[in-house]
Design a protein around this motif. Structure first.
Motif, short mmCIF file in Angstrom:
data_model
loop_
_atom_site.label_atom_id
_atom_site.label_comp_id
_atom_site.label_asym_id
_atom_site.label_seq_id
_atom_site.Cartn_x
_atom_site.Cartn_y
_atom_site.Cartn_z
N TYR A 126 33.90 40.16 45.66
CA TYR A 126 34.35 40.95 46.81
C TYR A 126 33.14 41.36 47.65
O TYR A 126 32.21 42.00 47.15
CB TYR A 126 35.12 42.20 46.37
N ILE A 127 33.17 40.98 48.92
CA ILE A 127 32.05 41.24 49.81
C ILE A 127 32.46 42.31 50.81
O ILE A 127 33.27 42.08 51.71
CB ILE A 127 31.61 39.94 50.54
N THR A 163 37.00 50.68 48.48
CA THR A 163 38.38 50.93 48.06
C THR A 163 39.12 49.63 47.80
O THR A 163 39.78 49.47 46.76
CB THR A 163 39.14 51.74 49.14
N LYS A 164 39.01 48.66 48.71
CA LYS A 164 39.72 47.39 48.53
C LYS A 164 39.17 46.62 47.35
O LYS A 164 39.92 46.00 46.59
CB LYS A 164 39.63 46.55 49.82
N GLY A 165 37.88 46.67 47.16
CA GLY A 165 37.27 45.98 46.02
C GLY A 165 37.76 46.54 44.70
O GLY A 165 38.08 45.80 43.76
N LYS A 166 37.85 47.85 44.62
CA LYS A 166 38.31 48.50 43.39
C LYS A 166 39.79 48.25 43.15
O LYS A 166 40.23 48.04 42.02
CB LYS A 166 38.01 50.00 43.45
N VAL A 225 36.57 40.12 38.62
CA VAL A 225 36.20 40.56 39.97
C VAL A 225 34.81 41.20 39.94
O VAL A 225 34.56 42.10 39.15
CB VAL A 225 37.23 41.58 40.52
N LEU A 226 33.94 40.71 40.80
CA LEU A 226 32.59 41.26 40.91
C LEU A 226 32.47 41.97 42.25
O LEU A 226 32.93 41.45 43.28
CB LEU A 226 31.53 40.17 40.80
N TYR A 259 43.86 45.68 39.96
CA TYR A 259 45.05 44.84 39.94
C TYR A 259 44.86 43.64 39.01
O TYR A 259 45.77 43.30 38.21
CB TYR A 259 45.38 44.37 41.35
N CYS A 260 43.72 43.01 39.10
CA CYS A 260 43.45 41.84 38.26
C CYS A 260 43.36 42.23 36.78
O CYS A 260 43.86 41.51 35.90
CB CYS A 260 42.18 41.14 38.71
N GLN A 261 42.74 43.36 36.49
CA GLN A 261 42.65 43.81 35.11
C GLN A 261 44.03 44.05 34.51
O GLN A 261 44.26 43.80 33.33
CB GLN A 261 41.81 45.08 35.03
N LYS A 262 44.97 44.51 35.35
CA LYS A 262 46.31 44.84 34.87
C LYS A 262 47.21 43.62 34.79
O LYS A 262 47.96 43.45 33.81
CB LYS A 262 46.92 45.89 35.78
#
Length: 221
Positions: free
Chosen positions: A5-6, A16-19, A34-35, A24-27
């Motif tokens: 995520y850049i 906020t969008k990166g987190k 996601v880095l 979401y991916c973790q869940k």
């Protein structure tokens, strides 16, 4: 799949969008990593850092067939100025990228900092030298040298348009959505204009399922 995520201009690794994307991916997609690198540094350093990160991630995951097909298990998600960097990096590597309200002319839009600084301090633009003309919220001290880098690396083409998808909000209050739409469509990239909204993509959380589908689709091309 790995997602880098850049973040945009006045953001950092805790975007906020990166987190939201990482949570979401973790869940729902624990196989997706996601880095969220902090990119508050000179544009040359940002460019090299992203290239190094892609090389490291793909080096860990690529099979011999992947290398033969030049396919990547890493994708970029870039917001605003991050969309610009994502395009530049994709042009260089062929790495797939999803762009959110991308900045396409930072050499022009960021000139406001030089003009404001010069006016406030009663100096000419050409005399700014290496003075810090603006400090972002994340800690990047912008200088005239940075603006010159953007001018030397203007977006004129999209080398891998089939690897680029763009989401643009018509209600973007900071950047010209029509300008971005026209550029990427002309280059052959997939562009989706969404009604309303804002520059920050305030409804990003609601769009995460679609975002993941788009990213997965880009990696299959």
């Amino acid at each position: 799949m790995n997602i880098i995520y850049i973040h945009g201009l006045d953001s950092d690794a805790n975007s906020t969008k990166g987190k939201l994307l990482e949570d979401y991916c973790q869940k729902y997609h624990p196989d997706i990593k996601v880095l969220r690198p902090d990119l508050n540094k000179t544009p040359e350093q940002v460019f090299k850092q992203i290239l190094s990160l892609i090389e490291r991630l793909d080096g860990q995951n690529k099979t011999a067939q992947d290398k033969l097909n030049k396919s990547s298990h890493t994708v970029l998600v870039g917001s605003s100025l991050g969309g610009y960097f994502s395009t530049v990096v994709s042009n260089h590597t062929g790495c797939p990228a999803l762009l959110l309200n991308p900045s396409i002319q930072p050499h022009i839009t960021l000139q406001r900092f030089a003009k404001d600084f010069a006016l406030k301090n009663n100096v000419k633009d050409e005399d700014l030298g290496k003075q810090v003309i603006h400090a972002t919220a994340g800690g990047w001290d912008i200088t005239q040298t940075d603006l010159q880098w953007f001018a030397a690396h203007q977006l004129s083409t999209v080398n891998y348009p089939n690897k680029i998808a763009v989401l643009i909000k018509e209600g973007d209050e900071l950047l010209n959505p029509e300008l971005s739409k026209q550029f990427y469509q002309t280059q052959g990239a997939s562009v989706t204009m969404q009604t309303g909204g804002d520059h920050r993509f305030s409804d990003f959380n609601e769009q995460l399922p679609t975002v993941i589908e788009m990213l997965q689709s880009l990696t299959r091309i």
